[in-house]
Design a protein around this motif. Structure first.
Motif, short mmCIF file in Angstrom:
data_model
loop_
_atom_site.label_atom_id
_atom_site.label_comp_id
_atom_site.label_asym_id
_atom_site.label_seq_id
_atom_site.Cartn_x
_atom_site.Cartn_y
_atom_site.Cartn_z
N ALA A 63 0.86 -1.18 0.00
CA ALA A 63 0.00 0.00 0.00
C ALA A 63 0.90 1.23 0.00
O ALA A 63 2.05 1.17 0.43
N GLN A 64 0.37 2.34 -0.48
CA GLN A 64 1.17 3.57 -0.58
C GLN A 64 1.18 4.37 0.72
O GLN A 64 1.92 5.35 0.86
N ASN A 65 0.34 3.97 1.66
CA ASN A 65 0.19 4.71 2.90
C ASN A 65 -0.74 3.89 3.78
O ASN A 65 -1.33 2.91 3.33
N ALA A 66 -0.90 4.29 5.03
CA ALA A 66 -1.87 3.63 5.92
C ALA A 66 -2.07 4.54 7.12
O ALA A 66 -1.29 5.48 7.34
N TRP A 67 -3.09 4.23 7.91
CA TRP A 67 -3.27 4.90 9.19
C TRP A 67 -2.87 3.93 10.28
O TRP A 67 -3.04 2.72 10.14
N HIS A 68 -2.32 4.47 11.38
CA HIS A 68 -1.70 3.59 12.38
C HIS A 68 -2.66 3.04 13.42
O HIS A 68 -2.33 2.09 14.11
N GLU A 69 -3.85 3.65 13.56
CA GLU A 69 -4.81 3.12 14.53
C GLU A 69 -5.53 1.92 13.91
O GLU A 69 -5.78 1.90 12.71
N PRO A 70 -5.93 0.94 14.74
CA PRO A 70 -6.54 -0.26 14.17
C PRO A 70 -7.95 -0.05 13.62
O PRO A 70 -8.36 -0.74 12.68
N SER A 71 -8.72 0.86 14.20
CA SER A 71 -10.09 1.10 13.72
C SER A 71 -10.59 2.37 14.42
O SER A 71 -9.92 2.90 15.31
N GLY A 72 -11.76 2.83 14.00
CA GLY A 72 -12.36 3.95 14.72
C GLY A 72 -12.73 5.12 13.82
O GLY A 72 -12.86 4.98 12.61
N ALA A 73 -12.90 6.27 14.46
CA ALA A 73 -13.41 7.46 13.77
C ALA A 73 -12.26 8.19 13.08
O ALA A 73 -11.77 9.22 13.56
N PHE A 74 -11.82 7.64 11.98
CA PHE A 74 -10.72 8.23 11.19
C PHE A 74 -11.18 8.30 9.74
O PHE A 74 -10.70 7.54 8.88
N THR A 75 -12.13 9.17 9.50
CA THR A 75 -12.79 9.24 8.20
C THR A 75 -11.78 9.37 7.06
O THR A 75 -10.89 10.22 7.11
N GLY A 76 -11.95 8.50 6.09
CA GLY A 76 -11.09 8.57 4.90
C GLY A 76 -9.80 7.79 5.02
O GLY A 76 -9.06 7.69 4.05
N GLU A 77 -9.53 7.24 6.20
CA GLU A 77 -8.27 6.52 6.38
C GLU A 77 -8.46 5.01 6.23
O GLU A 77 -9.58 4.50 6.30
N VAL A 78 -7.36 4.31 6.06
CA VAL A 78 -7.37 2.85 5.88
C VAL A 78 -6.35 2.26 6.85
O VAL A 78 -5.21 2.73 6.91
N SER A 79 -6.78 1.26 7.61
CA SER A 79 -5.86 0.72 8.63
C SER A 79 -4.91 -0.33 8.02
O SER A 79 -5.16 -0.90 6.96
N ALA A 86 -6.59 -7.23 2.70
CA ALA A 86 -6.80 -7.08 1.25
C ALA A 86 -5.67 -7.71 0.45
O ALA A 86 -5.77 -7.81 -0.77
N GLY A 87 -4.60 -8.12 1.10
CA GLY A 87 -3.55 -8.84 0.38
C GLY A 87 -2.17 -8.20 0.40
O GLY A 87 -1.24 -8.71 -0.21
N CYS A 88 -2.03 -7.06 1.10
CA CYS A 88 -0.72 -6.40 1.14
C CYS A 88 0.19 -7.04 2.17
O CYS A 88 -0.23 -7.27 3.31
N GLY A 89 1.44 -7.25 1.80
CA GLY A 89 2.45 -7.67 2.76
C GLY A 89 3.37 -6.51 3.12
O GLY A 89 4.21 -6.63 4.00
N TRP A 90 3.21 -5.40 2.38
CA TRP A 90 4.13 -4.27 2.51
C TRP A 90 3.35 -2.97 2.58
O TRP A 90 2.22 -2.89 2.08
N VAL A 91 4.02 -1.94 3.13
CA VAL A 91 3.43 -0.59 3.10
C VAL A 91 4.57 0.43 2.95
O VAL A 91 5.62 0.28 3.55
N ILE A 92 4.32 1.42 2.09
CA ILE A 92 5.26 2.54 1.93
C ILE A 92 4.82 3.62 2.92
O ILE A 92 3.65 3.99 2.95
#
Ligand code: PEP
Length: 253
Positions: A63-79, A86-92
């Motif tokens: 993935a090109q980015n991610a949010w660090h919290e596992p879940s919650g009220a972070f509109t627009g973010e992806v954990s 979804a199949g990623c083993g890596w994150v930039i």
């Protein structure tokens, strides 16, 4: 001997059909794991389709980015967990466009790196100076600050899943490339800093990618430098021919 890694950052490009076509072509090229690790980072929304397209190949998915919290009220973010599912083993993380356009701080990036590693993902931490910082003689100080803040929560045991990308901001998407001396000197400096932060084994084992207008015609000479272990490629990763030429350059050095 560090294995070369060629990573393609598609940024906010491709439609669904193009993403699947590009991924499928790369999967055909990298059916089995060759001499070089190959990774692609599509936009979030195509990750599952791309994961299917590269399923039986050696191509790695980030993935090109991610949010660090596992879940919650972070509109627009992806954990990170969502990306893993979804199949990623890596994150930039810490890409210069996130640092400069989206104003991500060193501290936030450090939290994301720690969370990504805790989630068992492999992380590509990007660092790099602006043109003004280079001209002011601040390159090494900027790299040190970004590297150490990025690794604040990275324990020595997790460093086997860490890759660092040196991407001078002035070279990203501009057609300007760091000279081989500039790239090698930044990479050697960063490796030295990693030895100070952890130990010399970690520093020797960690891969450092160069990013910034890497193209088929400059890839070999950059990746021939002793401390350049591969490339993080933006524009040239969007066409099969140019990306494959860079992969072949990596295999040939
Ligand atoms: C990048 O997006 O990380 C990058 C290096 O882009 P480009 O190759 O287009 O300069």
């Amino acid at each position: 001997m560090r294995r070369k890694l060629v990573a393609g950052n598609w940024k906010m490009n491709t439609d669904r059909g193009e993403a699947v076509e590009l991924a499928s072509a790369l999967a055909r090229h990298c059916e089995a794991s060759g001499d070089v690790d190959v990774l692609i980072a599509p936009p979030f929304v195509w990750i599952e389709a791309v994961a299917t397209a590269i399923d039986s190949s050696a191509v790695l998915l980030a993935a090109q980015n991610a949010w660090h919290e596992p879940s919650g009220a972070f509109t627009g973010e992806v954990s990170l967990e969502m990306l893993k599912e979804a199949g990623c083993g890596w994150v930039i993380l810490g890409h210069s466009e996130r640092r400069h356009l989206l104003e991500e701080s060193d501290e936030l990036i450090g939290e994301k790196v720690a969370a990504g590693l805790a989630e068992d993902l492999s992380v590509i931490l990007c660092v790099g100076e602006t043109r003004a910082q280079r001209e002011a003689g601040e390159t090494e100080a900027v790299l040190d600050r970004q590297l150490l803040a990025g690794l604040v929560g990275c324990e020595v045991e997790s460093t086997s899943r860490l890759v660092v990308a040196y991407e001078p901001v002035w070279a990203i998407g501009t057609g300007l490339t760091a000279s081989t001396d500039q790239a090698e000197s930044a990479h050697a400096h960063l490796r030295n800093q990693l030895a100070n932060r952890y130990n010399s084994e970690v520093a020797e084992a960690t891969r450092f990618l160069y990013g910034g207008s890497v193209k088929p015609d400059n890839a070999s000479e950059l990746m021939r430098q002793p401390n350049v272990d591969g490339a993080l490629v933006g524009g040239a990763s969007l066409a099969v021919d140019s990306f494959v030429a860079i992969i072949e350059a990596a295999a040939g050095v």
